[in-house]
Design a protein around this motif. Structure first.
Motif, mmCIF file in Angstrom:
data_model
loop_
_atom_site.group_PDB
_atom_site.id
_atom_site.type_symbol
_atom_site.label_atom_id
_atom_site.label_comp_id
_atom_site.label_asym_id
_atom_site.label_seq_id
_atom_site.Cartn_x
_atom_site.Cartn_y
_atom_site.Cartn_z
ATOM 1 N N GLN A 199 0.847 -1.194 0.000
ATOM 2 C CA GLN A 199 0.000 0.000 0.000
ATOM 3 C C GLN A 199 0.878 1.238 0.000
ATOM 4 O OE1 GLN A 199 -3.163 -0.058 2.921
ATOM 5 N NE2 GLN A 199 -4.045 -1.936 2.078
ATOM 6 N N SER A 200 0.329 2.307 -0.578
ATOM 7 C CA SER A 200 1.056 3.572 -0.606
ATOM 8 C C SER A 200 1.326 4.025 0.830
ATOM 9 C CB SER A 200 0.219 4.618 -1.341
ATOM 10 O OG SER A 200 0.663 5.916 -0.990
ATOM 11 N N ALA A 201 2.573 4.434 1.086
ATOM 12 C CA ALA A 201 2.913 4.908 2.437
ATOM 13 C C ALA A 201 2.080 6.140 2.797
ATOM 14 C CB ALA A 201 4.400 5.215 2.526
ATOM 15 N N LEU A 202 1.646 6.901 1.773
ATOM 16 C CA LEU A 202 0.816 8.096 2.021
ATOM 17 C C LEU A 202 -0.662 7.745 2.098
ATOM 18 C CD1 LEU A 202 2.369 10.796 -0.355
ATOM 19 C CD2 LEU A 202 2.491 10.701 2.145
ATOM 20 N N HIS A 203 -1.097 6.825 1.225
ATOM 21 C CA HIS A 203 -2.537 6.527 1.111
ATOM 22 C C HIS A 203 -2.774 5.059 1.429
ATOM 23 C CE1 HIS A 203 -2.869 10.460 -0.706
ATOM 24 N NE2 HIS A 203 -2.029 10.118 -1.655
ATOM 25 N N HIS A 204 -2.832 4.738 2.738
ATOM 26 C CA HIS A 204 -3.066 3.351 3.119
ATOM 27 C C HIS A 204 -4.276 3.237 4.029
ATOM 28 C CE1 HIS A 204 -0.150 4.933 6.172
ATOM 29 N NE2 HIS A 204 -1.050 4.416 6.982
ATOM 30 N N VAL A 205 -4.758 1.997 4.172
ATOM 31 C CA VAL A 205 -5.897 1.742 5.045
ATOM 32 C C VAL A 205 -5.500 2.088 6.483
ATOM 33 C CG1 VAL A 205 -7.246 -0.125 6.084
ATOM 34 C CG2 VAL A 205 -6.973 -0.033 3.603
ATOM 35 N N GLN A 206 -6.386 2.763 7.194
ATOM 36 C CA GLN A 206 -6.133 3.123 8.597
ATOM 37 C C GLN A 206 -7.003 2.250 9.489
ATOM 38 O OE1 GLN A 206 -3.906 5.302 9.437
ATOM 39 N NE2 GLN A 206 -3.756 6.925 7.926
ATOM 40 N N PRO A 207 -6.595 1.850 10.681
ATOM 41 C CA PRO A 207 -5.227 1.997 11.167
ATOM 42 C C PRO A 207 -4.332 0.918 10.550
ATOM 43 C CG PRO A 207 -6.588 0.871 12.795
ATOM 44 C CD PRO A 207 -7.496 1.214 11.654
ATOM 45 N N CYS A 208 -3.029 1.221 10.439
ATOM 46 C CA CYS A 208 -2.069 0.240 9.921
ATOM 47 C C CYS A 208 -0.783 0.406 10.715
ATOM 48 C CB CYS A 208 -1.830 0.448 8.420
ATOM 49 S SG CYS A 208 -0.557 -0.647 7.750
ATOM 50 N N GLN A 373 -6.633 -11.635 13.350
ATOM 51 C CA GLN A 373 -7.526 -10.480 13.434
ATOM 52 C C GLN A 373 -6.831 -9.307 12.790
ATOM 53 O OE1 GLN A 373 -8.856 -9.898 17.503
ATOM 54 N NE2 GLN A 373 -10.818 -10.780 16.938
ATOM 55 N N ASP A 374 -7.592 -8.512 12.013
ATOM 56 C CA ASP A 374 -6.969 -7.316 11.442
ATOM 57 C C ASP A 374 -6.990 -6.201 12.474
ATOM 58 O OD1 ASP A 374 -9.511 -6.239 11.430
ATOM 59 O OD2 ASP A 374 -9.744 -6.193 9.260
ATOM 60 N N THR A 375 -6.524 -5.014 12.087
ATOM 61 C CA THR A 375 -6.388 -3.926 13.061
ATOM 62 C C THR A 375 -7.745 -3.429 13.559
ATOM 63 O OG1 THR A 375 -6.206 -2.445 11.168
ATOM 64 C CG2 THR A 375 -4.157 -3.102 12.241
ATOM 65 N N GLN A 376 -8.820 -3.796 12.850
ATOM 66 C CA GLN A 376 -10.163 -3.411 13.315
ATOM 67 C C GLN A 376 -10.861 -4.577 14.007
ATOM 68 O OE1 GLN A 376 -12.077 -1.520 9.884
ATOM 69 N NE2 GLN A 376 -10.049 -0.716 9.391
ATOM 70 N N GLU A 377 -10.050 -5.584 14.389
ATOM 71 C CA GLU A 377 -10.534 -6.751 15.136
ATOM 72 C C GLU A 377 -11.551 -7.586 14.378
ATOM 73 O OE1 GLU A 377 -11.470 -5.708 19.165
ATOM 74 O OE2 GLU A 377 -9.366 -5.283 19.599
ATOM 75 N N ARG A 378 -11.447 -7.573 13.046
ATOM 76 C CA ARG A 378 -12.275 -8.473 12.246
ATOM 77 C C ARG A 378 -11.495 -9.758 11.998
ATOM 78 N NH1 ARG A 378 -13.317 -3.917 7.764
ATOM 79 N NH2 ARG A 378 -11.065 -4.253 7.707
#
Length: 456
Positions: A199-208, A373-378
């Motif tokens: 993922q782009s260091a500027l435009h990535h999924v949050q939180p990461c 689990q991902d960062t959003q606990e899914r």
């Protein structure tokens, strides 16, 4: 949406610890400059959490984008030229192991790569490839950058999660070519599928949490990812693809599985398409059977080994090309001879599968699973990567050592994924508003004939 031609300028990073066939555990940080030069960092680890670094590679070279790929629709082909590759060891053990591999397996020019008894120097950079001196000692590492020969950039918008915020955030993903599952083939394999996207260091999924750590790292300071609690294997429930998946040998599909933990049975739907957005359906496979009790993998730490038995299967052709192919298949090899029609499901259990689609019944596959689990606990489910050559992991020695794109547990599949998941086909409507099935291009029909499609 995909960008054609893709814009690569800037830094692209892994979003977590990646597993490559072998297994190899790594994180990547690739920087592309406007003048077509690039500097790629690959950080290798001893462990599947990417907390114990082994060595880092610094790869410098030049990349030239060419034309749209006629094999993998939606991808751009590229040529790359490596100028130099350097290695930094993060422990004496890593240095000893790599040095002995290079000294044993490389040609004359590399045999004295590291003289015996040379002591480990933290931070020292050793050159393993130089275009100038024509020295290349990388083969012993199983290293190749053929992933750069197939490129796709996707952009989408992530809804903002906080209740007080409205709107969305741009996310850019860089898909590079897949790594062959057979170590011996990877040095000369030209990719037709993708590996896990950067993922782009500027435009990535949050939180990461991993993104910032990896983008700030360099070859002397490899990223150490945050510790994560190991989760017990919880398979029960339904799991679905998060986006249109691409497989080597030009397969586009989405998957939907249900596992019943009480009696160890499973059912899976495999929706195949002819396009990289999964909008032009070709055929659907429904399969079911039972699975074994899982045991921790001795080869891929963090993974669980299972055996899956496929005992029943049904096929639904979704376009005229597939109908034609199934109707002209050998009598008794795929359902009732000459009886296939678009949109009508047929059981293929009685004919022991479907030869034309490469399905054999009954059939056992030796699998590798992991839940996270991902960062959003899914909850995410990773299933073993399919062999690149299209064969099946039908014996324990062919069990995968890396993973496919994760599936997400249905209860956790939020709005942001609903626009990806194509459990129902997105057909084209005709003049009367009826969903029309779009015929496949002839080129794809040739591929079906040439590649003897594997199902998976």
């Amino acid at each position: 949406a995909a960008r054609l031609p893709p814009r690569l300028e800037g830094r692209w990073v892994s979003t977590g610890c990646e597993v490559r066939p072998g297994p190899e555990f790594l994180t990547r940080s690739y920087l592309f400059y406007t003048n077509r030069l690039f500097k790629a960092l690959q950080f290798y680890y001893w462990d599947p959490s990417c907390r114990d670094p082994s060595y880092s590679l610094v790869i410098k070279g030049k990349l030239r984008l060419r034309q749209a790929s006629w094999i993998t629709r939606g991808a751009t082909e590229a040529d790359y030229h490596l100028h130099k590759v350097g290695i930094v060891f993060h422990s004496p053990k890593a240095m000893r192991e790599v040095a002995s591999r290079i000294n044993q397996t490389s040609g004359e020019g590399c045999r004295g790569f590291l003289p015996p008894g040379r002591s480990w120097a933290p931070g020292a950079l050793y050159e393993v490839l130089s275009a100038k001196t024509e020295r290349d000692c990388t083969a012993a590492l199983g290293f190749a950058m053929h992933e750069l020969s197939l490129v796709r950039v996707e952009r989408h918008f992530q809804p903002l999660l906080q209740p007080q915020q409205s709107g969305s955030r741009l996310v850019e993903e860089l898909y590079l070519g897949d790594i062959h599952t057979d170590w011996g083939e990877r040095l000369h394999y030209r990719p037709t599928g993708y590996q896990r996207p950067l993922q782009s260091a500027l435009h990535h999924v949050q939180p990461c949490p991993a993104c910032g750590i990896i983008s700030r790292a360099d070859e002397h300071h490899p990223p150490i990812l945050p510790a994560r609690a190991a989760l017990p294997m919880q398979l029960s429930g339904s799991w679905v693809s998060t986006h249109c998946e691409v497989r080597p040998a030009v397969l586009f599909l989405t998957r939907y599985f249900t596992f019943h933990g009480n009696n160890h049975t499973w059912e899976g739907h495999y929706y195949h398409y002819s396009d990289p957005l999964c909008r032009q359906p070709t055929f659907t496979i429904y399969a079911s059977g039972h699975y074994s009790q899982g045991i921790p993998s001795s080869k891929v730490r963090g993974g669980t080994e299972l055996a899956f038995k496929v005992t029943q299967a049904r096929v639904t052709p979704m376009d005229q090309v597939t109908v034609l192919m199934l109707n002209s298949s050998e009598p008794g090899s795929c359902g009732l001879e000459g009886s296939w029609s678009a949109g009508v499901e047929q059981d293929i259990t009685a004919t022991n599968g479907c030869l034309a689609l490469g399905i054999k019944l009954p059939h056992t596959e030796y699998e590798l699973f992991k839940t996270e689990q991902d960062t959003q606990e899914r909850s995410l489910l990773y299933i073993g990567e399919r062999p690149t050559d299209g064969s099946s992991p039908n014996s324990p020695d062919k069990r995968p050592t890396s993973y496919q794109a994760p599936l997400i547990q249905c209860a956790a599949a939020s709005e942001e994924f609903s626009n990806y998941i194509s459990l129902k086909y997105v057909g084209r409507k005709d003049a009367n508003g009826i969903e029309a099935l779009k015929p496949l291009p002839v080129a794809f029909l040739l591929f079906i004939a040439l590649l003897f499609l594997r199902w998976d």
